[in-house]
Design an enzyme around this catalytic site. Structure first.
Site, short mmCIF file in Angstrom:
data_model
loop_
_atom_site.label_atom_id
_atom_site.label_comp_id
_atom_site.label_asym_id
_atom_site.label_seq_id
_atom_site.Cartn_x
_atom_site.Cartn_y
_atom_site.Cartn_z
N GLY A 1 18.15 -13.07 -23.32
CA GLY A 1 18.95 -13.09 -24.55
C GLY A 1 18.61 -14.32 -25.33
O GLY A 1 17.68 -15.05 -25.00
N GLU A 2 19.42 -14.54 -26.38
CA GLU A 2 19.21 -15.74 -27.20
C GLU A 2 19.33 -16.98 -26.35
O GLU A 2 18.67 -17.98 -26.57
CB GLU A 2 20.34 -15.83 -28.25
CG GLU A 2 20.23 -14.91 -29.41
CD GLU A 2 21.53 -14.91 -30.18
OE1 GLU A 2 22.10 -15.99 -30.38
OE2 GLU A 2 21.99 -13.81 -30.55
N LYS B 1 19.91 -19.25 -14.58
CA LYS B 1 19.66 -19.12 -16.03
C LYS B 1 18.81 -20.31 -16.47
O LYS B 1 19.13 -21.45 -16.20
CB LYS B 1 20.99 -19.13 -16.79
CG LYS B 1 20.80 -18.93 -18.28
CD LYS B 1 22.12 -18.81 -19.01
CE LYS B 1 22.62 -20.17 -19.42
NZ LYS B 1 23.80 -20.11 -20.30
N ASP C 1 35.20 -15.43 -24.13
CA ASP C 1 34.12 -14.46 -24.34
C ASP C 1 34.18 -13.36 -23.28
O ASP C 1 33.15 -12.95 -22.73
CB ASP C 1 32.76 -15.17 -24.33
CG ASP C 1 31.69 -14.36 -25.06
OD1 ASP C 1 32.06 -13.46 -25.85
OD2 ASP C 1 30.49 -14.61 -24.84
N ASN D 1 29.96 -9.92 -19.52
CA ASN D 1 30.28 -11.17 -18.83
C ASN D 1 31.13 -10.95 -17.60
O ASN D 1 31.70 -11.89 -17.05
CB ASN D 1 30.96 -12.15 -19.79
CG ASN D 1 29.97 -12.73 -20.78
OD1 ASN D 1 28.76 -12.73 -20.51
ND2 ASN D 1 30.45 -13.18 -21.92
N ASP E 1 29.56 -16.32 -17.10
CA ASP E 1 29.15 -16.91 -18.39
C ASP E 1 30.28 -17.73 -19.03
O ASP E 1 31.03 -17.23 -19.87
CB ASP E 1 28.68 -15.82 -19.36
CG ASP E 1 27.92 -16.46 -20.52
OD1 ASP E 1 28.04 -17.68 -20.73
OD2 ASP E 1 27.20 -15.72 -21.23
O1 809 Z 1 24.84 -12.45 -10.93
C1 809 Z 1 24.92 -13.23 -11.87
N1 809 Z 1 25.52 -14.41 -11.79
C2 809 Z 1 25.44 -15.08 -12.97
O2 809 Z 1 25.97 -16.19 -13.17
C3 809 Z 1 24.70 -14.27 -13.89
C4 809 Z 1 24.41 -13.09 -13.21
C5 809 Z 1 23.74 -12.06 -13.86
C6 809 Z 1 23.37 -10.74 -13.54
C7 809 Z 1 23.70 -9.95 -12.31
C8 809 Z 1 22.55 -9.30 -11.69
O3 809 Z 1 22.93 -8.42 -10.68
C9 809 Z 1 22.72 -10.23 -14.65
N2 809 Z 1 22.70 -11.16 -15.62
C10 809 Z 1 22.13 -11.01 -16.94
C11 809 Z 1 23.32 -12.29 -15.19
C12 809 Z 1 23.59 -13.48 -15.87
C13 809 Z 1 24.29 -14.50 -15.22
C14 809 Z 1 24.55 -15.73 -15.94
C15 809 Z 1 25.29 -15.69 -17.11
C16 809 Z 1 24.11 -16.97 -15.51
CL1 809 Z 1 23.14 -17.16 -14.12
C17 809 Z 1 24.40 -18.13 -16.20
C18 809 Z 1 25.15 -18.05 -17.33
C19 809 Z 1 25.57 -16.84 -17.80
#
Ligand code: 809
Length: 580
Positions: free
Chosen positions: A240-241, A260, A358, A363, A397
């Site tokens: 994403g952004e 991330k 959010d 999320n 998030d």
């Molecule tokens: O599992 C996740 N934990 C997170 O913090 C996270 C996660 C995901 C997943 C799950 C996959 O089965 C998909 N996406 C796009 C995630 C994003 C996050 C995430 C969101 C992280 Cl690592 C940091 C900040 C925001």
């Protein structure tokens, strides 16, 4: 000693609290000085070009395979140690789950990442003796920082370049901690600050909500990528952004994490504040079953990195997209489960003095509890888990989190935005999360995608739930309606939702039973005390009776003695008659 120390670090990495984990994880330099790359990781790391991993390449299966197949099970003592490690760490996929479906197949092989991990820890195989390694291994600012338990037996050599006094000023002040509130609201003499002082803070006299000027910015602290060194990238799970999210395995503990990587914002920019806010919020929140767990965050080259718990079921948004394709939606029971679990997470966030701002399906992350096969081949579950749900919903998030009392609002997604936030009225911020949660549940129930603006957007803000294509009980729909009430005060709090009869019909009964149980426990405790007292009294009485009998006996005998010695009239004659 080294082995003891490694075991301590392994167990701490897998089971200690977040704060301790950070002690370990933040000892970046410490980890580097341990230098895992000298234990066989280098070749793998070198083959991965820095730029390569930034590009969106899928995981190289051969690399993963190579990594999996190296290192056969070593003979003792390593094997013993790995067994100890295994017995200590029941779950070594995702730290919070038994296993992760996408990797569980490979884990069943005898050559598990554990042994590979262990091999990487075999420092004695390197030309460095444990002694030489330990002398290389210094904790940062060891002069002031007491090493964590288990490390205390090590002799620490202070860093030549460390300057504690200058380093001390380079720490960020987490605006979400009670201490920073205290400083913000009170003078050093303990008096409460006047309203004008709060609105127009004198620089230096208090902590500003903006980050302090003399702060530790998101600077790269080293040239070697900690990300590359410590993690093996498995797959990209989001983009994403904000940057990209990867599913990774931490080389040291063999656990799966979501990481991330985002572009590092300009120092001093509002984006930097946002990036730090996420980390501050995670750090303050600690652990809750319905909030995605945070492990560590750091900056390197142009990136800001955050390492979180990996949720193996993807996001709620992923499931909704899948459902939409299949023309399905969540049934009533599951909708209530989502609402209840997310409310529990929100209750925790709100009670910590924060708001998410959010809340939306993308999320909310899903963890599927996976049954593990026991030695008999049958599925087993921990007895303590018996009553917990098979699917766990977690709030993730925290990029928009702000404090309730001193908010710095960065509007979230407009589709889920409560009207009062758009009007910049921030008196009831937690209720904005409740508003967004109701719309999230409506989408899960099959409602059509929400508008960003326009007539329907306003219609919803007047308290109308968008049409839901399934029959749901009136009381449930009424609850959702109340959650989007135009007046935020009318909306239920997260705490109220966690006890709501629609979501927990047996909650009232449970409370009543609990009260009865407490009463009975009180009675039992009182009776036990009475019984003890009675027993004590009985023993005392017995002792007394015994004592007085003895006393009597001894009195009699002493009387007799004295009679003999002094001589009573009758006895005298008696004794004379008989004795002499
Ligand atoms: O599992 C996740 N934990 C997170 O913090 C996270 C996660 C995901 C997943 C799950 C996959 O089965 C998909 N996406 C796009 C995630 C994003 C996050 C995430 C969101 C992280 Cl690592 C940091 C900040 C925001």
């Amino acid at each position: 000693m080294l082995i003891q120390y490694l075991l301590a670090s392994i167990s701490s990495t897998c089971s200690v609290s977040c704060a301790n984990m950070d002690d370990w994880d933040n000892s970046n330099e410490f980890i580097q000085r341990l230098d895992f790359s000298s234990c066989g990781e280098d070749s793998e790391d070198k083959s991965v070009n820095e730029e390569d991993s930034l590009s969106l390449s899928p995981p190289r299966s051969s690399e993963f395979q190579k990594w999996q197949e190296s290192s056969p099970l070593p003979a003792t003592p390593q094997r013993k140690l790995s067994e100890i490690f295994l017995s200590r760490t029941k779950a070594w996929m995702s730290p919070t789950l038994k296993s992760s479906p996408s990797v569980s197949k490979s884990w069943s092989k005898p050559e598990t990442p554990l042994h590979i991990t262990w091999k990487k820890l075999q420092l004695c195989d390197t030309p460095h003796t444990p002694k030489s390694l330990l002398s290389k291994t210094a904790f940062p600012s060891s002069a002031t920082k007491v090493p964590p338990k288990g490390f205390r037996h090590l002799r620490l050599t202070p860093r030549a370049d460390s300057d504690d006094s200058s380093q001390a000023s380079l720490v960020n002040i987490n605006p979400f901690t009670p201490e920073s509130y205290r400083q913000m609201l009170f003078h050093p003499n303990g008096k409460r600050k006047a309203r004008e002082e709060l609105n127009d803070p004198h620089p230096g006299s208090q902590i500003k909500q903006e980050l302090p000027t003399n702060r530790y910015t998101l600077k790269a602290s080293n040239m070697v990528s900690r990300y590359k060194k410590e993690f093996l990238e498995l797959e990209k799970i989001g983009v994403g952004e904000f940057g990209s999210v990867y599913k990774c395995i931490k080389r040291l503990d063999g656990c799966v994490y979501a990481i991330k990587r985002s572009k590092r914002p300009l120092a001093g920019s509002s984006d930097e504040q946002l990036a730090l806010r996420e980390v501050y919020a995670h750090a303050v929140l600690g652990h809750h079953p319905h909030v995605v767990r945070y492990y560590s965050a750091w900056a390197e080259d142009d990136h800001m990195i955050i390492q979180n718990e990996h949720c193996n079921g993807g996001s709620l948004q992923d499931v909704l997209l899948e459902n939409a394709k299949l023309g399905q939606y969540f049934p009533e029971g599951e909708l209530k489960e989502i609402l209840l679990q997310v409310s529990m997470g929100l209750k925790y966030i709100h009670n910590s003095g924060l708001v998410h701002l959010d809340i939306k399906p993308s999320n909310i992350f899903i963890c599927h509890k996976l049954a593990v096969s026991g030695p008999t081949g049958q599925e087993e579950s921990d007895s303590e888990d018996e009553f917990s749900p098979g699917v766990v919903y977690k709030i993730g998030d925290l990029g928009h989190v702000t404090s309730i009392t001193n908010p710095q609002v960065e509007e979230g997604d407009r589709r889920f935005l409560a009207n009062e936030i758009l009007q910049e009225q921030y008196c009831y911020l937690p209720k904005a999360d409740i508003f967004a949660l109701a719309l999230t549940v409506a989408l899960a129930a099959g409602a059509a995608p929400l508008p960003h603006n326009g007539a329907l957007w306003h219609h919803i803000r007047k308290g109308n739930i968008p049409p839901i294509p399934q029959k749901l009980p009136h009381c449930f729909l009424e609850l959702l309606k109340l959650m989007i009430h135009p007046d935020p005060v009318q909306r239920p709090s997260a705490t109220a939702l966690t006890k709501h009869p629609v979501l927990r019909p047996s909650y009232g009964k449970a409370v009543q039973l609990q009260e009865q149980l407490n009463e009975e426990k009180c009675k039992t405790a009182m009776l036990e005390r009475e019984l003890k007292a009675a027993r004590l009294a009985q023993t005392l009485m017995k002792d007394q009776a015994l004592g007085s009998a003895k006393l009597q006996e001894s009195e009699t005998s002493s009387k007799q003695k004295s009679k003999r010695l002094v001589g009573g009239k009758s006895c005298r004659s008696f004794s004379f008659t008989l004795g002499y």
